[in-house]
Design an enzyme around this catalytic site. Sequence first.
Site, PDB file in Angstrom:
ATOM      1  N   LYS A   1      40.402  45.151  -1.525  1.00 17.44           N
ATOM      2  CA  LYS A   1      41.820  44.768  -2.551  1.00 17.44           C
ATOM      3  C   LYS A   1      41.874  43.410  -3.142  1.00 17.44           C
ATOM      4  CE  LYS A   1      46.942  45.152  -1.056  1.00 17.44           C
ATOM      5  NZ  LYS A   1      47.718  45.872   0.016  1.00 17.44           N
TER       6      LYS A   1
ATOM      7  N   HIS B   1      44.245  49.071  -5.896  1.00 14.24           N
ATOM      8  CA  HIS B   1      43.553  47.316  -5.494  1.00 14.24           C
ATOM      9  C   HIS B   1      43.106  46.576  -6.557  1.00 14.24           C
ATOM     10  CE1 HIS B   1      43.732  47.929  -0.496  1.00 14.24           C
ATOM     11  NE2 HIS B   1      45.187  48.424  -1.285  1.00 14.24           N
TER      12      HIS B   1
ATOM     13  N   TRP C   1      39.999  47.460   6.856  1.00 15.56           N
ATOM     14  CA  TRP C   1      40.904  46.764   5.576  1.00 15.56           C
ATOM     15  C   TRP C   1      41.135  45.740   6.614  1.00 15.56           C
ATOM     16  CZ3 TRP C   1      46.034  46.345   5.061  1.00 15.56           C
ATOM     17  CH2 TRP C   1      46.771  45.164   4.518  1.00 15.56           C
TER      18      TRP C   1
ATOM     19  N   ASP D   1      40.425  51.987  -3.145  1.00 12.55           N
ATOM     20  CA  ASP D   1      41.698  52.244  -2.934  1.00 12.55           C
ATOM     21  C   ASP D   1      42.152  52.212  -4.712  1.00 12.55           C
ATOM     22  OD1 ASP D   1      44.396  51.909  -3.296  1.00 12.55           O
ATOM     23  OD2 ASP D   1      44.312  52.194  -1.336  1.00 12.55           O
TER      24      ASP D   1
ATOM     25  N   GLU E   1      37.137  48.976   3.024  1.00 17.14           N
ATOM     26  CA  GLU E   1      38.261  48.794   1.284  1.00 17.14           C
ATOM     27  C   GLU E   1      38.314  47.251   0.871  1.00 17.14           C
ATOM     28  OE1 GLU E   1      41.684  50.282   2.632  1.00 17.14           O
ATOM     29  OE2 GLU E   1      42.272  50.997   0.733  1.00 17.14           O
TER      30      GLU E   1
ATOM     31  N   ASP F   1      46.388  57.668  -0.006  1.00 12.48           N
ATOM     32  CA  ASP F   1      47.322  56.095   0.861  1.00 12.48           C
ATOM     33  C   ASP F   1      48.645  56.182  -0.319  1.00 12.48           C
ATOM     34  OD1 ASP F   1      47.640  54.143   2.213  1.00 12.48           O
ATOM     35  OD2 ASP F   1      45.574  52.904   1.574  1.00 12.48           O
TER      36      ASP F   1
ATOM     37  N   HIS G   1      40.912  56.068  -1.881  1.00 11.22           N
ATOM     38  CA  HIS G   1      42.311  56.440  -1.494  1.00 11.22           C
ATOM     39  C   HIS G   1      42.863  56.491  -2.733  1.00 11.22           C
ATOM     40  CE1 HIS G   1      42.908  53.590   2.823  1.00 11.22           C
ATOM     41  NE2 HIS G   1      42.335  54.813   3.077  1.00 11.22           N
TER      42      HIS G   1
ATOM     43  N   ASP H   1      50.509  47.297  -6.405  1.00 17.53           N
ATOM     44  CA  ASP H   1      49.889  48.131  -4.806  1.00 17.53           C
ATOM     45  C   ASP H   1      51.289  48.839  -4.536  1.00 17.53           C
ATOM     46  OD1 ASP H   1      48.628  49.991  -3.481  1.00 17.53           O
ATOM     47  OD2 ASP H   1      48.268  48.071  -1.954  1.00 17.53           O
TER      48      ASP H   1
ATOM     49  N   ASP I   1      52.415  51.860  -3.737  1.00 14.21           N
ATOM     50  CA  ASP I   1      51.431  53.384  -3.013  1.00 14.21           C
ATOM     51  C   ASP I   1      52.797  54.543  -3.286  1.00 14.21           C
ATOM     52  OD1 ASP I   1      49.687  52.752  -1.333  1.00 14.21           O
ATOM     53  OD2 ASP I   1      50.090  51.014  -0.827  1.00 14.21           O
TER      54      ASP I   1
END
Length: 416
Positions: free
Chosen positions: A225, A261, A182, A258, A223, A326, A285, A293, A295
Amino acid sequence: MSYTEAKSFYEKYGVDTEKALEKIKGASISLHCWQGDDVRGFDTDPTKPLTGGIQTTGNYPGRARTPEELMADIDEVIKLVPGKIKMNLHASYAIFDEENPWVDRDKLEPKHFKKWVDFCKERGLGCDFNPTFFSHPKCDPLTLASPNVETRKFWIEHGKACIRISQYLAEELGEPCVMNIWTGDGFKDIPADRIGPRERYRESIDEILSEPYDFNLVKPTIESKVFGIGVEAYTVGSAEFALSYAAMNTDKCIPLMDNGHYHPTEVVSDKIPALLAFFPEIALHITRPIRWDSDHVVLFDDETKEICREIVRCGGLDGRVDMALDYFDASINRISAWVTGVRNVQKSLLFALLQPNEELKKMQDESDFTQLMVAQEELKTAPFYDVWKEYLERENKPYEYYDEIKRYEEEVLSKR
Ligand code: RNT
Ligand code: ZN
């Protein structure tokens, strides 16, 4: 209710709780080391801000500052989570000492991860790996997509070094190593050239993956995004880019999604079966995006449950889906953030294993949508608690974990 009563409740729906409990034990979840220290790592100045469009917010006390502190914190996490976990390291977590002094990322070697191998061996864990293409002076700000030949070369060498390290981790630990590529490459504002950076990115990944590795042991993942902070207008490794790369190179790598994303109304739960209709194996993820994003810590919420249902229904627990966490929350106790997230994925998987998936599928195939809705709704309030508690008891893990986390905070974290 007791477990025995819950067992007979589920039996009425055709669900065998014992089978579910057996299956959940083998579901491996990759534990991201970066929750413990706000994605700082040990190879650059920890006072410098993160780059690459990612950000941690909050300054809860107790962040791990050294490999020893991070390992001690991971041990505390392991104490409180049932089931099978695997470590997940970033290259920036290389361990340097007098014998093996600091080297830059293009010069990293397996020996810089020897202490992590010892750590994993002692605990019987496998290990996944990630090249670190962010938070480093050589991000110009692009890495693999940079127009600067020297910059690109540096990051390609880093990627190749990481393939060798991943192969070492897999061989030493006897479990395949998922190596995730990534980068935060992209632009804050409208670019003049969108294809150039993507062509360079494609060529750079080709070069990294030309480094020899055994695809049964090292599983490179790509990955995608949508955007990052400071990288709002254009992301080189977009969804279409990453997926196309993986689709054109099925002998070399696998796609990684993910769930932070994508655009906010897109859901990864629906994308899992879409990809599995083509790819034998995919990687995830698992995170919790709020508006972007962000997290946040993974909760036992609808989309996590739906993601886990698709994993279970599509045979993901039989080697088709590699699951990693993640997220990074620096505003609460970091051990709690870790433990809560892992346990919520495990809970969601167990919840999915306790659905009469075959019967529900039959209702759909017979167009009995009335019964399908009724059954799905009834099952939402089924005595799940008793089965989850039974699982924890069999694994010798506590149902309640707050007090233990507080104890560790008082005795260890607050002294840092
Ligand atoms: C960033 C990506 C990436 C990182 C980790 C640290 O948006 O999700 O996977 O979070 O590599
Ligand atoms: Zn990610």
